[in-house]
Scaffold this motif. Structure first.
Motif, PDB file in Angstrom:
ATOM      1  N   GLY A 310       0.813  -1.377  -0.072  1.00 37.86           N
ATOM      2  CA  GLY A 310      -0.193  -0.037  -0.057  1.00 37.86           C
ATOM      3  C   GLY A 310       0.912   1.318   0.284  1.00 37.86           C
ATOM      4  O   GLY A 310       0.467   2.174  -0.591  1.00 37.86           O
ATOM      5  N   ALA A 311       2.298   1.156   0.721  1.00 35.62           N
ATOM      6  CA  ALA A 311       2.607   2.046   0.916  1.00 35.62           C
ATOM      7  C   ALA A 311       3.365   2.658  -0.534  1.00 35.62           C
ATOM      8  O   ALA A 311       3.144   3.817  -1.187  1.00 35.62           O
ATOM      9  CB  ALA A 311       3.789   2.537   1.876  1.00 35.62           C
ATOM     10  N   ASN A 312       3.462   1.909  -1.020  1.00 35.23           N
ATOM     11  CA  ASN A 312       4.735   1.924  -2.348  1.00 35.23           C
ATOM     12  C   ASN A 312       3.391   2.282  -3.336  1.00 35.23           C
ATOM     13  O   ASN A 312       4.082   3.118  -4.556  1.00 35.23           O
ATOM     14  CB  ASN A 312       5.165   0.739  -2.996  1.00 35.23           C
ATOM     15  CG  ASN A 312       6.226   0.470  -4.092  1.00 35.23           C
ATOM     16  OD1 ASN A 312       6.938   1.118  -4.359  1.00 35.23           O
ATOM     17  ND2 ASN A 312       5.284  -0.328  -5.367  1.00 35.23           N
ATOM     18  N   GLY A 313       2.271   1.767  -3.615  1.00 35.66           N
ATOM     19  CA  GLY A 313       1.325   2.506  -3.823  1.00 35.66           C
ATOM     20  C   GLY A 313       0.600   4.008  -4.092  1.00 35.66           C
ATOM     21  O   GLY A 313       0.851   4.539  -4.803  1.00 35.66           O
ATOM     22  N   MET A 314       0.885   3.947  -2.797  1.00 34.88           N
ATOM     23  CA  MET A 314       0.699   5.565  -2.388  1.00 34.88           C
ATOM     24  C   MET A 314       1.678   6.395  -3.222  1.00 34.88           C
ATOM     25  O   MET A 314       2.066   7.258  -3.257  1.00 34.88           O
ATOM     26  CB  MET A 314       0.550   5.754  -1.202  1.00 34.88           C
ATOM     27  CG  MET A 314      -0.636   5.105  -0.279  1.00 34.88           C
ATOM     28  SD  MET A 314      -0.255   5.855   1.477  1.00 34.88           S
ATOM     29  CE  MET A 314      -1.243   7.742   1.117  1.00 34.88           C
ATOM     30  N   ALA A 315       3.251   6.158  -3.041  1.00 31.77           N
ATOM     31  CA  ALA A 315       3.957   6.312  -3.755  1.00 31.77           C
ATOM     32  C   ALA A 315       4.204   6.273  -5.426  1.00 31.77           C
ATOM     33  O   ALA A 315       4.809   7.663  -5.494  1.00 31.77           O
ATOM     34  CB  ALA A 315       5.344   5.589  -3.236  1.00 31.77           C
ATOM     35  N   GLU A 316       3.628   5.242  -5.879  1.00 34.87           N
ATOM     36  CA  GLU A 316       3.450   5.455  -7.055  1.00 34.87           C
ATOM     37  C   GLU A 316       2.606   6.743  -7.395  1.00 34.87           C
ATOM     38  O   GLU A 316       2.408   6.788  -9.019  1.00 34.87           O
ATOM     39  CB  GLU A 316       2.685   4.051  -7.697  1.00 34.87           C
ATOM     40  CG  GLU A 316       4.305   3.492  -7.472  1.00 34.87           C
ATOM     41  CD  GLU A 316       4.165   2.081  -8.317  1.00 34.87           C
ATOM     42  OE1 GLU A 316       2.484   1.701  -7.996  1.00 34.87           O
ATOM     43  OE2 GLU A 316       3.915   0.788  -8.420  1.00 34.87           O
ATOM     44  N   GLU A 317       1.721   7.085  -6.788  1.00 36.73           N
ATOM     45  CA  GLU A 317       0.301   8.163  -7.328  1.00 36.73           C
ATOM     46  C   GLU A 317       1.207   9.460  -6.909  1.00 36.73           C
ATOM     47  O   GLU A 317       0.467  10.233  -6.451  1.00 36.73           O
ATOM     48  CB  GLU A 317      -0.995   7.615  -6.302  1.00 36.73           C
ATOM     49  CG  GLU A 317      -1.167   7.035  -6.886  1.00 36.73           C
ATOM     50  CD  GLU A 317      -2.856   6.726  -6.810  1.00 36.73           C
ATOM     51  OE1 GLU A 317      -3.269   7.479  -5.382  1.00 36.73           O
ATOM     52  OE2 GLU A 317      -3.598   5.330  -6.914  1.00 36.73           O
ATOM     53  N   GLY A 318       2.563   9.241  -6.116  1.00 41.35           N
ATOM     54  CA  GLY A 318       2.982  10.927  -6.165  1.00 41.35           C
ATOM     55  C   GLY A 318       3.100  11.137  -4.482  1.00 41.35           C
ATOM     56  O   GLY A 318       3.796  12.198  -4.579  1.00 41.35           O
ATOM     57  N   SER A 319       3.110  10.598  -3.810  1.00 41.02           N
ATOM     58  CA  SER A 319       2.525  10.749  -2.025  1.00 41.02           C
ATOM     59  C   SER A 319       4.734  10.561  -1.607  1.00 41.02           C
ATOM     60  O   SER A 319       4.986  10.006  -2.075  1.00 41.02           O
ATOM     61  CB  SER A 319       1.754   9.771  -1.486  1.00 41.02           C
ATOM     62  OG  SER A 319       0.190  10.010  -1.266  1.00 41.02           O
ATOM     63  N   ASN A 320       4.326  11.296  -0.482  1.00 41.18           N
ATOM     64  CA  ASN A 320       5.951  11.828   0.185  1.00 41.18           C
ATOM     65  C   ASN A 320       5.598  10.377   1.320  1.00 41.18           C
ATOM     66  O   ASN A 320       4.634   9.915   1.612  1.00 41.18           O
ATOM     67  CB  ASN A 320       6.687  12.409   0.254  1.00 41.18           C
ATOM     68  CG  ASN A 320       5.474  13.521   1.416  1.00 41.18           C
ATOM     69  OD1 ASN A 320       4.964  12.878   2.220  1.00 41.18           O
ATOM     70  ND2 ASN A 320       5.138  15.040   0.414  1.00 41.18           N
ATOM     71  N   TYR A 321       6.832  10.222   1.537  1.00 32.04           N
ATOM     72  CA  TYR A 321       6.892   9.443   2.829  1.00 32.04           C
ATOM     73  C   TYR A 321       5.611   9.829   4.317  1.00 32.04           C
ATOM     74  O   TYR A 321       5.505   9.087   4.945  1.00 32.04           O
ATOM     75  CB  TYR A 321       8.420   8.935   3.006  1.00 32.04           C
ATOM     76  CG  TYR A 321       9.282  10.052   4.137  1.00 32.04           C
ATOM     77  CD1 TYR A 321       8.831   9.900   5.504  1.00 32.04           C
ATOM     78  CD2 TYR A 321       9.516  10.943   3.245  1.00 32.04           C
ATOM     79  CE1 TYR A 321       9.574  11.091   6.207  1.00 32.04           C
ATOM     80  CE2 TYR A 321      10.652  11.758   4.426  1.00 32.04           C
ATOM     81  CZ  TYR A 321      11.034  11.865   5.702  1.00 32.04           C
ATOM     82  OH  TYR A 321      11.632  12.193   6.244  1.00 32.04           O
TER      83      TYR A 321
END
Length: 348
Positions: A310-321
């Motif tokens: 899920g974290a990687n999916g968020m990162a792929e959509e542009g979310s930062n850590y």
């Protein structure tokens, strides 16, 4: 003619002065500029150096801390420098192919977990002399030799990427009410995460069920396991008879997983069934096919805390850590670990 020569001489002197005076005026300022910084240095960034002083101080605190890791396969204890331990955890817990922001979120969770562990001095289930194991009981860890073995020709870029993620979050931990959180994480959700009390006892305010739709793209989202009827009955200690109905789901959790199943009066929890049948998730369904039972699961892991896919999916959509961790850990703050690390060092 004699009157003209003095005029020519005066004009020459005035012309010379126009050349000399500006040079005299400029030289002191040129010297001052050269003294203020190295050649090519942007002196307007001097304040940034001051800003980095605190980060450097925290990094020094991390350098002073070692983690005693029990290596379960060799039955030995390795004393590992703090940053090396974090690199080893991220390397073991999350694919290096993941997006940088996801790796940073994992590094932040890993640092928070070990700081909390060291401060609380919780060594339950750990051999004497060690602080954590290298298994899923705590955080999976691999050393440099194991990374080289597992990654082969990809070792350099994978380790470099992970080191960058660890250093990008240097000195940062997650806190709730000023205390480091229990930063639990798992591989893949079923589309949601789980409330802490729905899997273990205890209502932890920052471990709340949240949506995690990115998990559906994980290669670990769905799986099947086939057991014989006898295996199923023996593992769960139940009798299901000859019918097609296998127990009755009487409760579901907020995270859409199985809460409780009633087997003709014997009630088992979803997490208990998951453990006894060695399933990937407590979101399961089953179907009888002759003398076998086919169990289908959604998700991989306990479901509490941060979903790694899920974290990687968020990162792929542009979310930062920061956005990633604040989604999966509700109401937390990202704060400096300097004082806590200093406390750990003082206790050595």
């Amino acid at each position: 003619m004699n009157k003209i020569k003095p005029l020519i001489l005066l004009a020459a002197i005035l012309f010379a002065l126009t050349l000399i005076v500006p040079t005299v005026l400029v030289l002191p300022f040129a010297d001052k500029h050269q003294a203020s910084g190295k050649l090519g240095e942007d002196i307007t960034k001097a304040s940034a150096k001051t800003k980095d002083a605190k980060a450097a101080s925290t990094a020094d605190s991390e350098t002073a801390v070692d983690v005693a890791v029990f290596r379960s396969s060799k039955k030995v204890i390795e004393k590992v420098p703090f940053e090396d331990y974090l690199v080893g955890v991220v390397a073991a817990e999350m694919p290096a192919e993941f997006k940088e922001e996801a790796l940073k979120a994992q590094a932040l969770a890993a640092r928070t977990y070990i700081v909390n562990k060291l401060i609380s001095k919780d060594t339950m289930g750990v051999p004497k002399g060690a602080q954590v194991t290298d298994t899923q009981i705590h955080q999976v860890y691999k050393n440099d030799e194991e990374m080289r073995r597992d990654w082969g020709k990809d070792y350099s870029w994978k380790k470099g990427k992970i080191i960058e993620a660890v250093r990008a979050t240097s000195g940062q931990i997650l806190t709730y009410d000023g205390k480091p959180i229990d930063a639990l994480f798992f591989s893949t959700g079923n589309g949601y995460t789980e409330n802490s009390e729905d899997y273990w006892s205890g209502n932890i305010p920052y471990l709340r069920s949240v949506s995690s739709p990115w998990d559906k793209k994980s290669p670990k989202f769905s799986s099947q396991k086939v057991l014989t009827v006898k295996e199923f009955e023996a593992k769960l200690g139940v009798k299901i008879g000859a019918g097609s109905t296998i127990g009755k789901i009487v409760e579901r959790t907020t995270g859409k997983r199985v809460g409780k199943v009633d087997f003709n009066g014997k009630v088992l929890s979803g997490p208990d069934i998951r453990t006894k049948l060695d399933l990937r998730s407590s979101d399961f369904a089953w179907e009888r096919k002759g003398d076998t039972i086919v169990v289908t699961t959604k998700g991989f892991g306990h479901g509490v805390g941060m979903s790694q896919y899920g974290a990687n999916g968020m990162a792929e959509e542009g979310s930062n850590y920061q956005e990633i961790v604040k989604h999966y850990y509700q109401g937390v703050e990202i704060t400096s670990a300097e004082s806590m690390l200093a406390t750990i060092t003082a206790q050595k």
